[in-house]
Write a protein that holds these residues in place. Sequence first.
Motif, short mmCIF file in Angstrom:
data_model
loop_
_atom_site.label_atom_id
_atom_site.label_comp_id
_atom_site.label_asym_id
_atom_site.label_seq_id
_atom_site.Cartn_x
_atom_site.Cartn_y
_atom_site.Cartn_z
N PHE A 1 0.70 -1.19 -0.05
CA PHE A 1 -0.03 0.05 -0.02
C PHE A 1 0.91 1.07 -0.15
O PHE A 1 2.16 1.22 0.55
CB PHE A 1 -0.94 -0.04 1.16
CG PHE A 1 -1.75 -1.18 1.29
CD1 PHE A 1 -3.10 -1.05 0.63
CD2 PHE A 1 -1.42 -2.45 2.07
CE1 PHE A 1 -3.90 -2.13 0.70
CE2 PHE A 1 -2.39 -3.33 2.03
CZ PHE A 1 -3.46 -3.30 1.36
N ASP A 2 0.07 2.39 -0.42
CA ASP A 2 1.01 3.63 -0.19
C ASP A 2 0.40 4.26 0.97
O ASP A 2 -0.52 4.25 1.36
CB ASP A 2 0.51 4.53 -1.39
CG ASP A 2 0.88 3.99 -2.74
OD1 ASP A 2 1.99 3.52 -2.94
OD2 ASP A 2 0.10 4.14 -3.73
N LEU B 1 -2.68 8.01 9.63
CA LEU B 1 -2.25 7.23 8.67
C LEU B 1 -3.24 7.41 7.38
O LEU B 1 -4.36 7.08 7.70
CB LEU B 1 -1.61 5.91 8.88
CG LEU B 1 -0.51 5.78 9.71
CD1 LEU B 1 -0.33 4.39 10.15
CD2 LEU B 1 0.75 6.46 9.41
N ASN B 2 -2.88 7.80 6.03
CA ASN B 2 -3.64 7.43 4.85
C ASN B 2 -3.00 6.50 4.33
O ASN B 2 -2.04 6.41 3.78
CB ASN B 2 -3.98 9.01 4.21
CG ASN B 2 -4.57 9.94 4.77
OD1 ASN B 2 -5.61 9.64 5.51
ND2 ASN B 2 -4.61 11.29 4.43
N VAL B 3 -4.03 5.32 3.94
CA VAL B 3 -3.58 4.07 3.14
C VAL B 3 -4.31 3.92 1.94
O VAL B 3 -5.70 3.88 2.03
CB VAL B 3 -3.89 2.76 4.30
CG1 VAL B 3 -3.07 1.65 3.74
CG2 VAL B 3 -3.15 3.10 5.69
N SER C 1 -6.92 -0.37 -5.88
CA SER C 1 -8.47 -0.24 -5.39
C SER C 1 -8.67 1.41 -5.23
O SER C 1 -8.09 2.24 -5.12
CB SER C 1 -8.40 -0.73 -3.99
OG SER C 1 -9.74 -0.66 -3.59
N ASP C 2 -10.15 1.40 -5.20
CA ASP C 2 -10.83 2.71 -5.15
C ASP C 2 -11.03 3.01 -3.42
O ASP C 2 -11.02 4.04 -3.11
CB ASP C 2 -12.07 3.00 -5.78
CG ASP C 2 -11.95 3.08 -7.28
OD1 ASP C 2 -10.96 3.61 -7.63
OD2 ASP C 2 -13.00 2.79 -7.82
N LEU C 3 -10.40 2.11 -2.66
CA LEU C 3 -10.71 2.09 -1.27
C LEU C 3 -9.40 3.03 -0.48
O LEU C 3 -8.39 2.94 -1.24
CB LEU C 3 -10.73 0.66 -0.54
CG LEU C 3 -10.87 0.61 0.96
CD1 LEU C 3 -11.82 1.06 1.42
CD2 LEU C 3 -10.61 -0.58 1.55
N ARG C 4 -10.10 3.87 0.30
CA ARG C 4 -9.07 4.82 0.84
C ARG C 4 -9.29 4.60 2.36
O ARG C 4 -10.56 4.96 2.80
CB ARG C 4 -9.18 6.38 0.59
CG ARG C 4 -9.15 6.68 -0.88
CD ARG C 4 -7.67 6.33 -1.48
NE ARG C 4 -7.63 6.71 -2.87
CZ ARG C 4 -7.77 5.67 -3.67
NH1 ARG C 4 -7.71 4.57 -3.54
NH2 ARG C 4 -7.63 5.94 -5.15
N VAL C 5 -8.42 4.38 3.33
CA VAL C 5 -8.28 4.17 4.50
C VAL C 5 -7.65 5.15 5.39
O VAL C 5 -6.55 5.53 4.98
CB VAL C 5 -7.77 2.85 5.12
CG1 VAL C 5 -8.05 2.58 6.20
CG2 VAL C 5 -8.52 1.84 4.31
N GLN C 6 -8.42 5.80 6.45
CA GLN C 6 -7.64 6.70 7.16
C GLN C 6 -7.64 6.07 8.64
O GLN C 6 -8.58 5.91 9.37
CB GLN C 6 -8.43 8.19 7.14
CG GLN C 6 -7.63 9.18 7.98
CD GLN C 6 -8.29 10.46 7.88
OE1 GLN C 6 -9.40 10.65 8.57
NE2 GLN C 6 -7.77 11.54 6.89
#
Length: 78
Positions: A9-10, A18-20, A25-30
Amino acid sequence: MERSLAASFDIARFPHLLNVTSPESDLRVQIQTDPRYADFVDRSETRPVLGIQMRVAALVDVRQGKIWAATNEARAAR
């Protein structure tokens, strides 16, 4: 063979989060790292997010996080 989080992941690091993201994927996790959010984990719920089952904060906790963000003096000074 297991890939590390950084290899899969970036990850963008900020003082309290953290922003992952993944290019696949279009999924963005904070992920909040501020200690005030620690109790949110116990109240989190498994929900489908873009086809993936994952733990997410309860709605009442999302609201509390928004209140903290809106009243954060450091954020208002930007």
